[in-house]
Design an enzyme around this catalytic site. Structure first.
Site, PDB file in Angstrom:
ATOM      1  N   LYS A  37       0.827  -1.207   0.000  1.00 38.67           N
ATOM      2  CA  LYS A  37       0.000   0.000   0.000  1.00 38.67           C
ATOM      3  C   LYS A  37       0.861   1.256   0.000  1.00 38.67           C
ATOM      4  CE  LYS A  37      -3.649  -2.420   2.386  1.00 38.67           C
ATOM      5  NZ  LYS A  37      -4.566  -2.544   1.246  1.00 38.67           N
ATOM      6  N   GLY A  38       2.016   1.169   0.671  1.00 40.08           N
ATOM      7  CA  GLY A  38       2.913   2.323   0.722  1.00 40.08           C
ATOM      8  C   GLY A  38       3.398   2.686  -0.670  1.00 40.08           C
ATOM      9  N   GLU A 134       1.042  -1.092   7.175  1.00 45.27           N
ATOM     10  CA  GLU A 134       1.850  -2.224   6.696  1.00 45.27           C
ATOM     11  C   GLU A 134       3.310  -2.120   7.128  1.00 45.27           C
ATOM     12  OE1 GLU A 134      -0.334  -4.126   2.781  1.00 45.27           O
ATOM     13  OE2 GLU A 134       1.241  -2.658   2.446  1.00 45.27           O
ATOM     14  N   THR A 209     -14.300   5.716   2.036  1.00 42.28           N
ATOM     15  CA  THR A 209     -14.519   5.251   0.658  1.00 42.28           C
ATOM     16  C   THR A 209     -15.583   4.170   0.678  1.00 42.28           C
ATOM     17  OG1 THR A 209     -12.745   3.590   0.688  1.00 42.28           O
ATOM     18  CG2 THR A 209     -12.142   5.823  -0.011  1.00 42.28           C
ATOM     19  N   GLY A 214     -18.937   5.340  -4.169  1.00 42.76           N
ATOM     20  CA  GLY A 214     -18.231   6.617  -4.122  1.00 42.76           C
ATOM     21  C   GLY A 214     -17.501   6.833  -2.816  1.00 42.76           C
ATOM     22  N   ASP A 235     -11.149  -4.754 -12.422  1.00 42.46           N
ATOM     23  CA  ASP A 235     -10.228  -5.159 -11.353  1.00 42.46           C
ATOM     24  C   ASP A 235     -10.104  -3.984 -10.380  1.00 42.46           C
ATOM     25  OD1 ASP A 235      -8.170  -5.981  -9.735  1.00 42.46           O
ATOM     26  OD2 ASP A 235      -6.665  -6.162 -11.331  1.00 42.46           O
ATOM     27  N   THR A 237      -8.365  -3.839  -7.681  1.00 47.12           N
ATOM     28  CA  THR A 237      -7.093  -3.752  -6.956  1.00 47.12           C
ATOM     29  C   THR A 237      -6.464  -2.378  -7.184  1.00 47.12           C
ATOM     30  OG1 THR A 237      -6.796  -6.031  -7.656  1.00 47.12           O
ATOM     31  CG2 THR A 237      -4.942  -5.020  -6.511  1.00 47.12           C
ATOM     32  N   ASP A 241      -5.846   2.786  -3.070  1.00 44.03           N
ATOM     33  CA  ASP A 241      -4.550   3.484  -3.075  1.00 44.03           C
ATOM     34  C   ASP A 241      -4.569   4.657  -4.060  1.00 44.03           C
ATOM     35  OD1 ASP A 241      -3.615   1.652  -1.203  1.00 44.03           O
ATOM     36  OD2 ASP A 241      -2.828   0.298  -2.737  1.00 44.03           O
ATOM     37  N   SER A 280      -2.028   0.123 -12.798  1.00 44.70           N
ATOM     38  CA  SER A 280      -3.345   0.633 -13.193  1.00 44.70           C
ATOM     39  C   SER A 280      -3.627   2.024 -12.630  1.00 44.70           C
ATOM     40  CB  SER A 280      -4.444  -0.340 -12.762  1.00 44.70           C
ATOM     41  OG  SER A 280      -4.513  -0.426 -11.359  1.00 44.70           O
TER      42      SER A 280
HETATM   43  P1  ATP Z   1      -9.238  -1.787  -2.828  1.00 44.73           P
HETATM   44  O1  ATP Z   1      -8.859  -2.571  -1.597  1.00 44.73           O
HETATM   45  O2  ATP Z   1     -10.032  -2.564  -3.864  1.00 44.73           O
HETATM   46  O3  ATP Z   1      -8.116  -1.030  -3.435  1.00 44.73           O
HETATM   47  P2  ATP Z   1     -10.687  -0.231  -0.908  1.00 44.73           P
HETATM   48  O4  ATP Z   1     -11.510  -1.297  -0.239  1.00 44.73           O
HETATM   49  O5  ATP Z   1      -9.539   0.334  -0.165  1.00 44.73           O
HETATM   50  O6  ATP Z   1     -10.272  -0.669  -2.356  1.00 44.73           O
HETATM   51  P3  ATP Z   1     -13.042   1.062  -1.995  1.00 44.73           P
HETATM   52  O7  ATP Z   1     -13.944   1.856  -1.120  1.00 44.73           O
HETATM   53  O8  ATP Z   1     -13.512  -0.275  -2.430  1.00 44.73           O
HETATM   54  O9  ATP Z   1     -11.626   1.012  -1.262  1.00 44.73           O
HETATM   55  O10 ATP Z   1     -12.691   1.888  -3.323  1.00 44.73           O
HETATM   56  C1  ATP Z   1     -11.980   3.116  -3.272  1.00 44.73           C
HETATM   57  C2  ATP Z   1     -12.573   4.082  -4.267  1.00 44.73           C
HETATM   58  O11 ATP Z   1     -12.468   3.533  -5.570  1.00 44.73           O
HETATM   59  C3  ATP Z   1     -14.061   4.358  -4.054  1.00 44.73           C
HETATM   60  O12 ATP Z   1     -14.253   5.418  -3.143  1.00 44.73           O
HETATM   61  C4  ATP Z   1     -14.512   4.714  -5.470  1.00 44.73           C
HETATM   62  O13 ATP Z   1     -14.244   6.089  -5.709  1.00 44.73           O
HETATM   63  C5  ATP Z   1     -13.587   3.885  -6.354  1.00 44.73           C
HETATM   64  N1  ATP Z   1     -14.239   2.643  -6.799  1.00 44.73           N
HETATM   65  C6  ATP Z   1     -14.144   1.412  -6.246  1.00 44.73           C
HETATM   66  N2  ATP Z   1     -14.886   0.503  -6.924  1.00 44.73           N
HETATM   67  C7  ATP Z   1     -15.465   1.191  -7.943  1.00 44.73           C
HETATM   68  C8  ATP Z   1     -16.344   0.834  -9.024  1.00 44.73           C
HETATM   69  N3  ATP Z   1     -16.796  -0.430  -9.190  1.00 44.73           N
HETATM   70  N4  ATP Z   1     -16.715   1.810  -9.894  1.00 44.73           N
HETATM   71  C9  ATP Z   1     -16.274   3.080  -9.771  1.00 44.73           C
HETATM   72  N5  ATP Z   1     -15.448   3.478  -8.763  1.00 44.73           N
HETATM   73  C10 ATP Z   1     -15.037   2.550  -7.876  1.00 44.73           C
END
Ligand code: ATP
Length: 291
Positions: A37-38, A134, A209, A214, A235, A237, A241, A280
């Site tokens: 993550k860093g 981490e 998040t 959103g 994806d 992933t 970050d 990405s």
């Molecule tokens: P990850 O662990 O998958 O990197 P996370 O669990 O830390 O993500 P999420 O809240 O799932 O964080 O996603 C971070 C941001 O990515 C969300 O606030 C949103 O802006 C964007 N995002 C995630 N999934 C989608 C999606 N399917 N469509 C559009 N934006 C998305």
């Protein structure tokens, strides 16, 4: 901006099935990726246009990770190379696409308090500190940076019980996803999460998040919601970050949390349309081109 964070190698083994007790199997495909993550958040910050110094440790055999960060615009002058393994993940991916993962902390867990103080000494009240969960020494990193007057952003990922004992009251910007927020508050509704955290930490702005829904911003003074952009996600992933890097870069630039939330959701939406993690993460220029 100083990001004190992990630098990992992700070893990905595509297998027919997860290896069973006592079994030895071959893999169909092996791939190696930069991770942590860093590292991802430093790359996202740099790609978003922020001036970012990464601090952390990496094994001598993985100097390519440092080069990758530099190529993406990250200053690695505070990254120390050590004898011994880098942080890494051993990831099996089975025929159903499921993961089984072993994490090795490696160099990420070898940060001393003296090293923290030595690095933080170079920064001051105009600077931001970002840290995730981490690396070891998170409480010392937060305390040292606060003592020097930096603005502290903390992303408690991956979440664990120790986070509850960290000096969270010193954090200026707490950035959490729904799982982390629920573990911190016991709440699942965004408003309840925001209210609970603002009550518990009145000096802390909370960025929540919400995946494809959103993101939201809660502080005792203001509350904003930003819907996600509708995209075809392939994806997710690296979405979190990417979001964090673009949010902080824009906040540093404009001091406008609503604009930062909007910019970060646009960047994260582009990230989820592509495969991979570090690869990405979009750049500011790419995002500007698709206004
Ligand atoms: P990850 O662990 O998958 O990197 P996370 O669990 O830390 O993500 P999420 O809240 O799932 O964080 O996603 C971070 C941001 O990515 C969300 O606030 C949103 O802006 C964007 N995002 C995630 N999934 C989608 C999606 N399917 N469509 C559009 N934006 C998305």
């Amino acid at each position: 901006m100083l990001n004190f964070g992990s630098i990992n190698v992700d070893h990905v083994y595509t297998v027919e099935h997860f290896v069973r007790p006592g079994e030895t199997i071959g893999c169909r495909k092996y791939r190696r990726f930069a991770g942590g993550k860093g590292l991802n958040q430093s790359i996202a910050l740099a790609q978003a246009g922020a001036c970012v110094y990464h601090a952390g440790k990496v094994g001598a055999a993985d100097a390519w990770l440092k080069t990758l960060m530099e190529d993406k615009g990250v200053d690695t002058g505070f990254v120390q190379t050590i004898d011994g393994p880098s942080g890494h993940a051993i990831i099996q991916v089975n025929a159903e696409g499921e993961n089984a993962i072993i994490i090795v902390g490696g160099a990420n867990q070898l940060i001393s308090e003296a090293e923290v103080q030595g690095i933080v000494a170079d920064f001051g009240p105009d600077d931001y500190l970002l840290v995730q969960n981490e690396v070891n020494a998170v409480p010392q990193i937060i305390q040292s940076a606060k003592a020097k007057g930096l603005t502290i952003a903390f992303n408690p990922a991956p979440m664990n019980a120790q986070v509850l004992n960290y000096p969270l009251e010193l954090v200026d910007i707490l950035i959490v996803n729904e799982t982390e927020a629920q573990a911190l508050t016991g709440e699942s509704e965004p408003d309840s999460i925001g209210e609970t955290l603002n009550r518990r930490f009145p000096q802390t702005a909370v960025v929540l998040t919400l995946g494809d829904k959103g993101a939201a911003y809660f502080s005792p003074q203001a509350r904003f919601y930003q819907p996600a952009k509708k995209v075809h996600a392939v994806d997710t992933t690296g979405a979190g970050d990417t979001f964090i890097g673009f949010f902080l870069a824009e906040l540093i630039e404009t001091n406008n949390p609503a604009a930062a939330l909007q910019w970060a959701t646009r960047a994260a939406a582009l990230c989820v349309t592509r495969h991979g993690a570090a690869d990405s993460i979009p750049s500011r220029r790419e995002l500007e081109a698709i206004q």
